[in-house]
Enzyme design. Structure first.
Site, mmCIF file in Angstrom:
data_model
loop_
_atom_site.group_PDB
_atom_site.id
_atom_site.type_symbol
_atom_site.label_atom_id
_atom_site.label_comp_id
_atom_site.label_asym_id
_atom_site.label_seq_id
_atom_site.Cartn_x
_atom_site.Cartn_y
_atom_site.Cartn_z
ATOM 1 N N CYS A 164 13.296 -44.616 -67.825
ATOM 2 C CA CYS A 164 13.232 -45.907 -66.620
ATOM 3 C C CYS A 164 13.163 -45.260 -65.212
ATOM 4 C CB CYS A 164 14.526 -46.705 -66.929
ATOM 5 S SG CYS A 164 14.445 -47.413 -68.395
ATOM 6 N N HIS A 200 17.455 -49.603 -59.900
ATOM 7 C CA HIS A 200 16.827 -50.022 -61.330
ATOM 8 C C HIS A 200 17.786 -51.226 -61.685
ATOM 9 C CE1 HIS A 200 15.287 -50.017 -65.241
ATOM 10 N NE2 HIS A 200 16.622 -49.292 -65.640
ATOM 11 N N ASN A 216 15.717 -55.950 -67.954
ATOM 12 C CA ASN A 216 15.590 -54.499 -67.662
ATOM 13 C C ASN A 216 14.094 -54.370 -68.199
ATOM 14 O OD1 ASN A 216 15.156 -51.569 -67.801
ATOM 15 N ND2 ASN A 216 17.053 -51.270 -68.641
HETATM 16 N N1 ACO Z 1 26.131 -60.441 -78.180
HETATM 17 C C1 ACO Z 1 27.497 -60.535 -78.399
HETATM 18 N N2 ACO Z 1 28.192 -59.561 -78.769
HETATM 19 C C2 ACO Z 1 27.838 -58.357 -78.683
HETATM 20 C C3 ACO Z 1 26.226 -58.157 -78.095
HETATM 21 C C4 ACO Z 1 25.818 -59.150 -78.054
HETATM 22 N N3 ACO Z 1 24.391 -59.240 -77.595
HETATM 23 N N4 ACO Z 1 26.256 -56.854 -78.071
HETATM 24 C C5 ACO Z 1 27.347 -56.271 -78.198
HETATM 25 N N5 ACO Z 1 28.389 -57.139 -78.744
HETATM 26 C C6 ACO Z 1 29.538 -56.881 -79.187
HETATM 27 C C7 ACO Z 1 29.859 -55.502 -79.542
HETATM 28 O O1 ACO Z 1 29.552 -55.650 -80.921
HETATM 29 C C8 ACO Z 1 31.250 -55.368 -79.607
HETATM 30 O O2 ACO Z 1 32.087 -56.292 -80.247
HETATM 31 P P1 ACO Z 1 33.667 -55.394 -80.830
HETATM 32 O O3 ACO Z 1 34.394 -55.421 -79.597
HETATM 33 O O4 ACO Z 1 34.028 -56.601 -81.912
HETATM 34 O O5 ACO Z 1 33.193 -54.039 -81.350
HETATM 35 C C9 ACO Z 1 31.611 -56.007 -78.028
HETATM 36 O O6 ACO Z 1 30.573 -57.096 -77.976
HETATM 37 C C10 ACO Z 1 31.581 -54.982 -76.976
HETATM 38 O O7 ACO Z 1 30.658 -54.462 -76.657
HETATM 39 P P2 ACO Z 1 29.999 -53.189 -75.720
HETATM 40 O O8 ACO Z 1 28.984 -52.528 -76.267
HETATM 41 O O9 ACO Z 1 31.519 -52.227 -75.466
HETATM 42 O O10 ACO Z 1 29.744 -54.318 -74.688
HETATM 43 P P3 ACO Z 1 29.525 -53.786 -73.147
HETATM 44 O O11 ACO Z 1 30.413 -54.676 -72.461
HETATM 45 O O12 ACO Z 1 29.478 -52.215 -72.836
HETATM 46 O O13 ACO Z 1 28.106 -54.435 -72.709
HETATM 47 C C11 ACO Z 1 25.677 -53.381 -72.538
HETATM 48 C C12 ACO Z 1 27.023 -53.795 -73.807
HETATM 49 C C13 ACO Z 1 25.436 -54.555 -71.933
HETATM 50 C C14 ACO Z 1 24.721 -52.746 -73.432
HETATM 51 C C15 ACO Z 1 26.301 -52.366 -71.571
HETATM 52 O O14 ACO Z 1 27.084 -51.262 -72.063
HETATM 53 C C16 ACO Z 1 25.232 -51.775 -70.723
HETATM 54 O O15 ACO Z 1 24.634 -52.649 -70.031
HETATM 55 N N6 ACO Z 1 24.947 -50.607 -70.933
HETATM 56 C C17 ACO Z 1 23.968 -49.808 -70.097
HETATM 57 C C18 ACO Z 1 22.413 -50.108 -70.390
HETATM 58 C C19 ACO Z 1 21.699 -49.597 -69.284
HETATM 59 O O16 ACO Z 1 22.100 -49.526 -68.289
HETATM 60 N N7 ACO Z 1 20.464 -49.102 -69.806
HETATM 61 C C20 ACO Z 1 19.555 -48.673 -68.772
HETATM 62 C C21 ACO Z 1 19.143 -47.571 -68.788
HETATM 63 S S1 ACO Z 1 18.289 -47.880 -70.358
HETATM 64 C C22 ACO Z 1 16.473 -48.094 -69.769
HETATM 65 O O17 ACO Z 1 16.611 -48.623 -68.748
HETATM 66 C C23 ACO Z 1 15.487 -48.287 -70.736
#
Ligand code: ACO
Length: 345
Positions: free
Chosen positions: A131, A272, A302
């Site tokens: 990215c 980004h 994204n």
């Molecule tokens: N819907 C519902 N529940 C979900 C989903 C979903 N889509 N996805 C995950 N969950 C659940 C998980 O299973 C977990 O459940 P549990 O507590 O029972 O285990 C709970 O929600 C929390 O999961 P986390 O992964 O801790 O959620 P988080 O708040 O971290 O959000 C996310 C996840 C949105 C992916 C976040 O971590 C994030 O944005 N990370 C960065 C991504 C990024 O910046 N990428 C950029 C670089 S990559 C690129 O650009 C190609």
């Protein structure tokens, strides 16, 4: 200081005096017309509109129709950026397509685009910086223009992440969208304006956090890799989140310090667009007022390498900066990689 060091210093000074300032001379964007809302994703995976919006800020994204290719989006974005810069394809010396989803592994998508544009004088290559690709491409283009080697370089961030998204994985499929953003990098008319500084970094120890396992030399495509769904993007969301905030802080602070500027001097920050919470978290730590932060992740998700130029174009359209404004761009992504740029519009 030793005589060698004095000579080196004099040489560096001589080179920097002969450098041309580069600047963004045109911008163009291409987004597929098909909108996919969070509600539609509820039908694919166990998720909810409320969860996606609360955790990411994303409400909808654009997804390309099956017959559309990365080079299609590149072509539209490139054509618009050339018109914006009042140039023709024949004026281009180099085309850099920054992508992790090229039309095909070989040849480079940049070559497909070069032919389609009829940019007969232009060299062409692809750049894979995850990215961060567009930011790496922008810095590369700037070096060619600054040294006087090339006059007009087309840099495109373009990705169809939908093609490498695992639509059965709710942890990733809710995040991504398709798009392309192009800029033309040319000599600045005035040395005081243009691309002033870059900060480029990589930390390959974080490679496992964001990866596509198969399809390369290590694990060529096979029935087994397809069955195991190893051709799709995998991500350790929480760790990438922490890295992303760090990348923005490092990208902004390094440029501010090196150029003796403060947050107050910067009119607009284009980061980004991965997750609204990442933007808010970084903005809070850097004490940046929210009106200076561009956010359109709500509409597009994204879009990988395309996100910075798409957001930059939107910021320009909404007059978030004007001539003479300082703008900071930051990209971060797979590699891990991150990069920032300071420009004076
Ligand atoms: N819907 C519902 N529940 C979900 C989903 C979903 N889509 N996805 C995950 N969950 C659940 C998980 O299973 C977990 O459940 P549990 O507590 O029972 O285990 C709970 O929600 C929390 O999961 P986390 O992964 O801790 O959620 P988080 O708040 O971290 O959000 C996310 C996840 C949105 C992916 C976040 O971590 C994030 O944005 N990370 C960065 C991504 C990024 O910046 N990428 C950029 C670089 S990559 C690129 O650009 C190609």
């Amino acid at each position: 200081m030793s005589q060698t060091k004095v000579n080196d210093e004099l040489q560096i000074q001589a080179v920097s005096h002969s450098l041309v300032r580069s600047a963004i001379a045109g911008i163009g964007v291409s987004l597929p017309s098909k909108v996919v809302t969070n509600r539609e994703l509820e039908k694919l995976v166990d998720t909810s509109d409320e969860w996606i919006e609360t955790r990411t800020g994303i409400r909808e994204r654009r997804i390309a129709e099956p017959n559309m290719t990365t080079s299609d989006l590149c072509f539209e974005a490139a054509t618009k950026s050339l018109a914006d810069a009042k140039l023709t394809p024949q004026d281009l010396d180099l085309i850099i397509v920054c992508t992790v989803t090229p039309d095909t592994p070989v040849p480079a998508t940049a070559c497909i685009l070069q032919d389609r544009l009829g940019a007969k004088q232009a060299a062409a290559f692809d750049l894979n910086g995850g990215c961060t690709g567009f930011m790496y491409g922008l810095a590369t283009a700037s070096q060619f223009v600054s040294t006087g080697k090339f006059k007009n370089v087309l840099v495109i961030g373009a990705d169809l992440l939908s093609r490498i998204t695992n639509w059965q994985d709710r942890g990733t499929c809710i995040l991504f969208g398709d798009g392309a953003g192009a800029v033309i990098v040319s000599p600045s008319k005035d040395q005081a304006y243009g691309l002033l500084d870059f900060h480029l970094r990589a930390d390959g120890s974080g490679a496992p956090l964001l990866k596509v396992e198969a399809g390369g030399a290590k694990l060529p495509a096979s029935v087994i890799t397809a069955e195991k769904r190893q051709h799709f993007l995998q991500m350790e969301g929480r760790q990438v989140f922490k890295f992303a905030v760090h990348a923005i802080l490092d990208g902004v602070n390094t440029l501010l310090k090196r150029n003796e500027l403060t947050v107050d001097d910067i009119d607009c920050f284009v980061f980004h667009q991965a997750n609204l919470r990442i933007l808010e978290n970084a903005a809070k730590q850097l004490k940046i007022p929210s009106e200076k932060i561009i956010s359109n992740v709500q509409k597009y998700g994204n879009t990988s390498s395309a996100s910075v130029p798409i957001a930059l174009e939107e910021a320009r359209r909404e007059k978030k900066f004007k001539k003479g404004s300082y703008v900071i761009l930051v990209g971060f992504g797979a590699g891990l990689t991150w990069a920032s740029a300071l420009l004076r519009w």
